[in-house]
Design a protein around this motif. Structure first.
Motif, PDB file in Angstrom:
ATOM      1  N   ALA A 146      19.584  15.026  60.531  1.00 45.88           N
ATOM      2  CA  ALA A 146      20.533  15.505  59.526  1.00 45.88           C
ATOM      3  C   ALA A 146      21.402  14.419  58.912  1.00 45.88           C
ATOM      4  N   TYR A 147      21.514  13.268  59.542  1.00 43.94           N
ATOM      5  CA  TYR A 147      22.497  12.281  59.093  1.00 43.94           C
ATOM      6  C   TYR A 147      21.888  10.995  58.538  1.00 43.94           C
ATOM      7  N   TYR A 148      20.598  10.822  58.736  1.00 46.08           N
ATOM      8  CA  TYR A 148      19.979   9.556  58.362  1.00 46.08           C
ATOM      9  C   TYR A 148      20.135   9.273  56.870  1.00 46.08           C
ATOM     10  N   GLY A 149      19.822  10.263  56.044  1.00 49.04           N
ATOM     11  CA  GLY A 149      19.920  10.073  54.603  1.00 49.04           C
ATOM     12  C   GLY A 149      21.343   9.844  54.136  1.00 49.04           C
ATOM     13  N   ILE A 150      22.306  10.496  54.805  1.00 52.92           N
ATOM     14  CA  ILE A 150      23.722  10.324  54.442  1.00 52.92           C
ATOM     15  C   ILE A 150      24.190   8.908  54.757  1.00 52.92           C
ATOM     16  N   LEU A 151      23.812   8.415  55.910  1.00 47.72           N
ATOM     17  CA  LEU A 151      24.307   7.116  56.376  1.00 47.72           C
ATOM     18  C   LEU A 151      23.748   5.942  55.579  1.00 47.72           C
ATOM     19  N   ILE A 152      22.519   6.088  55.077  1.00 47.02           N
ATOM     20  CA  ILE A 152      21.962   4.965  54.318  1.00 47.02           C
ATOM     21  C   ILE A 152      22.320   5.028  52.838  1.00 47.02           C
ATOM     22  N   SER A 153      23.027   6.102  52.428  1.00 51.64           N
ATOM     23  CA  SER A 153      23.370   6.236  51.014  1.00 51.64           C
ATOM     24  C   SER A 153      24.424   5.247  50.528  1.00 51.64           C
ATOM     25  N   PRO A 154      25.526   4.981  51.288  1.00 48.52           N
ATOM     26  CA  PRO A 154      26.556   4.076  50.766  1.00 48.52           C
ATOM     27  C   PRO A 154      26.046   2.699  50.350  1.00 48.52           C
ATOM     28  N   PRO A 155      25.222   2.006  51.161  1.00 49.37           N
ATOM     29  CA  PRO A 155      24.736   0.697  50.702  1.00 49.37           C
ATOM     30  C   PRO A 155      23.840   0.801  49.472  1.00 49.37           C
ATOM     31  N   ILE A 156      23.034   1.857  49.411  1.00 49.97           N
ATOM     32  CA  ILE A 156      22.155   2.031  48.246  1.00 49.97           C
ATOM     33  C   ILE A 156      22.987   2.308  47.002  1.00 49.97           C
ATOM     34  N   ARG A 157      24.091   3.037  47.164  1.00 46.46           N
ATOM     35  CA  ARG A 157      24.968   3.348  46.033  1.00 46.46           C
ATOM     36  C   ARG A 157      25.388   2.086  45.292  1.00 46.46           C
ATOM     37  N   LYS A 158      25.770   1.052  46.059  1.00 42.62           N
ATOM     38  CA  LYS A 158      26.246  -0.177  45.425  1.00 42.62           C
ATOM     39  C   LYS A 158      25.189  -0.797  44.513  1.00 42.62           C
ATOM     40  N   GLN A 159      23.934  -0.681  44.914  1.00 42.69           N
ATOM     41  CA  GLN A 159      22.875  -1.291  44.121  1.00 42.69           C
ATOM     42  C   GLN A 159      22.531  -0.454  42.885  1.00 42.69           C
ATOM     43  N   VAL A 160      22.290   0.859  43.093  1.00 45.47           N
ATOM     44  CA  VAL A 160      21.726   1.665  42.001  1.00 45.47           C
ATOM     45  C   VAL A 160      22.776   2.248  41.072  1.00 45.47           C
ATOM     46  N   ILE A 161      23.989   2.482  41.574  1.00 46.24           N
ATOM     47  CA  ILE A 161      25.026   3.075  40.730  1.00 46.24           C
ATOM     48  C   ILE A 161      25.961   2.016  40.168  1.00 46.24           C
ATOM     49  N   ILE A 162      26.412   1.095  41.009  1.00 52.75           N
ATOM     50  CA  ILE A 162      27.381   0.098  40.557  1.00 52.75           C
ATOM     51  C   ILE A 162      26.707  -1.034  39.788  1.00 52.75           C
ATOM     52  N   LYS A 163      25.643  -1.589  40.366  1.00 49.39           N
ATOM     53  CA  LYS A 163      25.025  -2.764  39.748  1.00 49.39           C
ATOM     54  C   LYS A 163      24.053  -2.395  38.639  1.00 49.39           C
ATOM     55  N   GLU A 164      23.109  -1.512  38.949  1.00 49.03           N
ATOM     56  CA  GLU A 164      22.065  -1.186  37.971  1.00 49.03           C
ATOM     57  C   GLU A 164      22.445  -0.050  37.034  1.00 49.03           C
TER      58      GLU A 164
END
Length: 649
Positions: free
Chosen positions: A121-139
């Motif tokens: 239940a938590y795996y996808g939630i926990l890996i989201s913050p680092p991915i956010r920086k790449q796909v939302i902030i940078k790209e």
């Protein structure tokens, strides 16, 4: 949380409670529809709308940022039915048998189902913050649904249209004040919202009457099942070939939300699958059993073709994402580089972000405990600990692909990604159907959560909500939903036969069929030929669509969706016909509004939401009635023997 001199509070008790209440309703709704047709929706836009309306009724209006937390919590709560595999993996384990698989069916008890859910239940939630920086902030990937939800929240709270924030650290405004224009970020009919299109009284009325009307019709159909199984094309076609019509307002509402192009793709799949291939397989003797039989009948036969279409479409659609990801890596996208480059663009202060230490420790803990839990439940004969760790690693990589695909196309190819994991585990643990299913479930859970929750983070980014507040909402929503979903599924299995007439769980057969195919390579007669043909055709169509989308071609929307086309095979015609009506209503409404020079606002999405939620509410009531032994009042008109709940169906 902030002090009196900081920005307004957003992670509040009322926001979380509203999110949990809305999410619980969505959870039951998604489980109900998922077990019927495999359809599950994140419903983020509807959550934001309902949260806003409820807060106004309670005379305690939400702030825009609180509304982001409401819809984030609701989505995390409402999508657990798919994330934890209760509409696919869990029913598939129950379909195992000694003759074909060498092991008996695996029916998880309530405690075992609870433990399974906690494991993934938590795996996808926990890996989201680092991915956010790449796909939302940078790209700055668009994430159309997330952007559309931000636009809706801006309309609801009378804010300027949200755009990418460009403020400096520590001076984050609620939304950007410069005018923005959103093209192709569909709400309904692909039209941007009008700032004057929503008024509270005008929204409550259509939401209320549509919900009540859908609820009444659904309740009527429970006591008189023929209401949802009308032999529109004659009793013979209904009884022998499963051609019935279900005038379910919820499925009409789904068609409105999906839009006309998607429902047309599904209708094309319905015609090819149920009007051409199903009769062909039956009459040629390739599927000699009853048409509706998932093993020997033509319904089971065309599922193989559906599987080939889904896999081909998903793989081809992912190729550009994989290529771009590989290019980024080749150019030196390391964690260090990402940290430096992205922090220069980050508009949030560190206190509002999710610390990297939380992510690392949380992921390590989640994976370790999850591995132990899976080994405890299924043992070495199910999935070995090292294989579970590999499954989590594969799931993490596939989650990145899911996020990028969703951010660019608004489609999360979770089913295709799960199949990729199954393909890998056919080599890692060959001839092990259970391990194959579990690995697919782990990958699907991570991809679904990381993708859908990233839409919420995009919404929060545009509105100025705290990523940490959203992270809290996601954790609370997912934890709460574990108990809600597990309990609801346990009640469903006691009240209904699953799979059965009321809940055929078609996606469970897709999962299990692929696992069995990868184990022994056995296919129904002649199905391999048709699978190859349709896989190639689907791949070419998908490649064309990807190419046209890359060139911003206007013809892209006229190219059929491979996944939607495959769902036309997966579901019986009754559901597809209802969705097609909804799609046609959406197209007619859009044309009418354009002729008057209006964009249509969100009136139609309010009505569609009421239709869907109405049946979802009654699904809870009928579940209680069935558990109490209160069933059908009359089987009048059910001569075709397809009415769920009637004897012989």
């Amino acid at each position: 949380m902030s002090d009196s001199h900081g920005p307004p509070k957003e992670f509040t008790v009322r926001a979380v409670v509203l999110g949990l209440l809305i999410g619980t309703l969505l959870c039951y709704t998604n489980l109900y529809f998922g077990l019927q047709t495999g359809w599950v929706s994140m419903m983020s836009l509807q959550s934001a709308l309902i949260g806003f309306l409820l807060s106004r009724v309670l005379a305690s209006s939400l702030t825009p940022r609180e509304n982001v937390v409401v819809q984030t919590t609701a989505v995390a709560t409402g999508t657990m039915a798919l994330a934890a595999g209760f509409v696919g993996i869990i029913p598939a384990l129950g379909l195992l048998n000694i003759d074909q698989d060498g092991i008996p069916p695996i029916h998880l008890s309530w405690p075992a189902s609870l433990a399974w859910s906690f494991a993934i239940a938590y795996y996808g939630i926990l890996i989201s913050p680092p991915i956010r920086k790449q796909v939302i902030i940078k790209e700055k990937l668009p994430f159309p649904s997330g952007t559309a939800t931000a636009q809706l929240i801006a309309v609801l709270h009378k804010l300027p249209p949200p755009t990418e924030p460009n403020t400096s650290l520590g001076e984050y405004s609620p939304v950007a004040t410069n005018e923005g224009h959103f093209e192709d970020h569909d709400i309904v009919a692909g039209e941007p919202l009008d700032q004057t299109s929503l008024h509270l009284s005008q929204s409550w009325r259509p939401l209320t009457w549509s919900l009540v009307l859908s609820a009444l019709i659904t309740l009527l159909a429970y006591f008189f099942p023929v209401v949802f199984s009308i032999p529109l094309f004659g009793t013979y076609l209904a009884r022998e070939w499963l051609w019935t019509f279900s005038p379910s307002l919820s499925y009409i509402g789904q068609g409105i939300i999906m839009g006309f192009p998607t429902t047309i793709s599904m209708a094309l799949g319905m015609v090819v699958g149920w009007a051409i291939l199903s009769p062909l397989a039956k009459l040629e003797g390739w599927a000699p059993g009853p048409v509706g039989d998932m093993t020997t009948g033509s319904r089971g036969w065309i599922l193989w073709v559906s599987l080939a279409i889904m896999c081909a479409d998903s793989i081809v659609s992912l190729l550009p994402v994989v290529a771009e990801f590989a290019t980024s890596v080749a150019r030196g996208w390391t964690l260090h580089e990402t940290h430096n480059d992205t922090d220069d663009l980050e508009v949030e202060v560190p206190e509002r972000l999710v610390p990297l230490q939380w992510v690392l420790w949380g992921t390590a803990t989640s994976v370790t405990l999850g591995t132990i839990v899976l080994w405890t439940i299924f043992g070495d004969e199910g999935i070995k600990p090292w294989a579970s760790l590999l499954g989590y690693a594969i799931g993490g990589l596939l989650s990145i692909l899911a996020v990028r695909a969703l951010g660019e196309t608004d489609l999360n190819p979770v089913s295709g990604l799960g199949k990729i994991s199954q393909l890998i585990f056919a080599v890692v643990q060959p001839s092990n159907v259970v391990a194959n299913l579990i690995a697919g479930g782990v990958a699907e859970a991570g991809a679904q959560q990381a993708g859908d929750l990233m839409q919420d983070l995009k919404t929060g980014h545009l509105i100025g909500a705290s990523p940490r507040a959203q992270f809290y909402g996601q954790l609370i929503g997912s934890t709460f939903s574990i108990f809600v979903t597990t309990t609801a599924y346990n009640i469903y299995t006691k009240a209904y036969e699953i799979p059965g007439p009321s809940f055929p769980t078609p996606t469970a057969y897709i999962w299990l069929n692929l696992a069995r195919l990868l184990r022994d390579g056995s296919l129904p007669e002649k199905s391999g030929l048709f699978m190859t043909f349709f896989a190639v055709a689907s791949g070419l169509v998908s490649a064309t669509k990807v190419y046209c989308a890359g060139g911003q071609s206007k013809v892209t929307k006229y190219i059929p969706s491979g996944v939607a086309f495959a769902i036309g095979f997966l579901n019986t015609p009754s559901f597809t016909l209802a969705r097609l009506i909804g799609g046609a209503i959406e197209a007619a409404w859009r044309t009418h509004q354009k002729s008057k020079g209006r964009d249509g606002g969100i009136t139609l999405v309010v009505v569609a939401s009421g239709f869907v939620l109405g049946e979802g509410v009654v699904s809870i009531i009928t579940l209680v009635l069935r558990s109490c032994g209160i069933g059908v009042w009359s089987c009048w008109g059910c001569g075709h023997e397809l009415c769920s709940g009637c004897p012989g169906s």
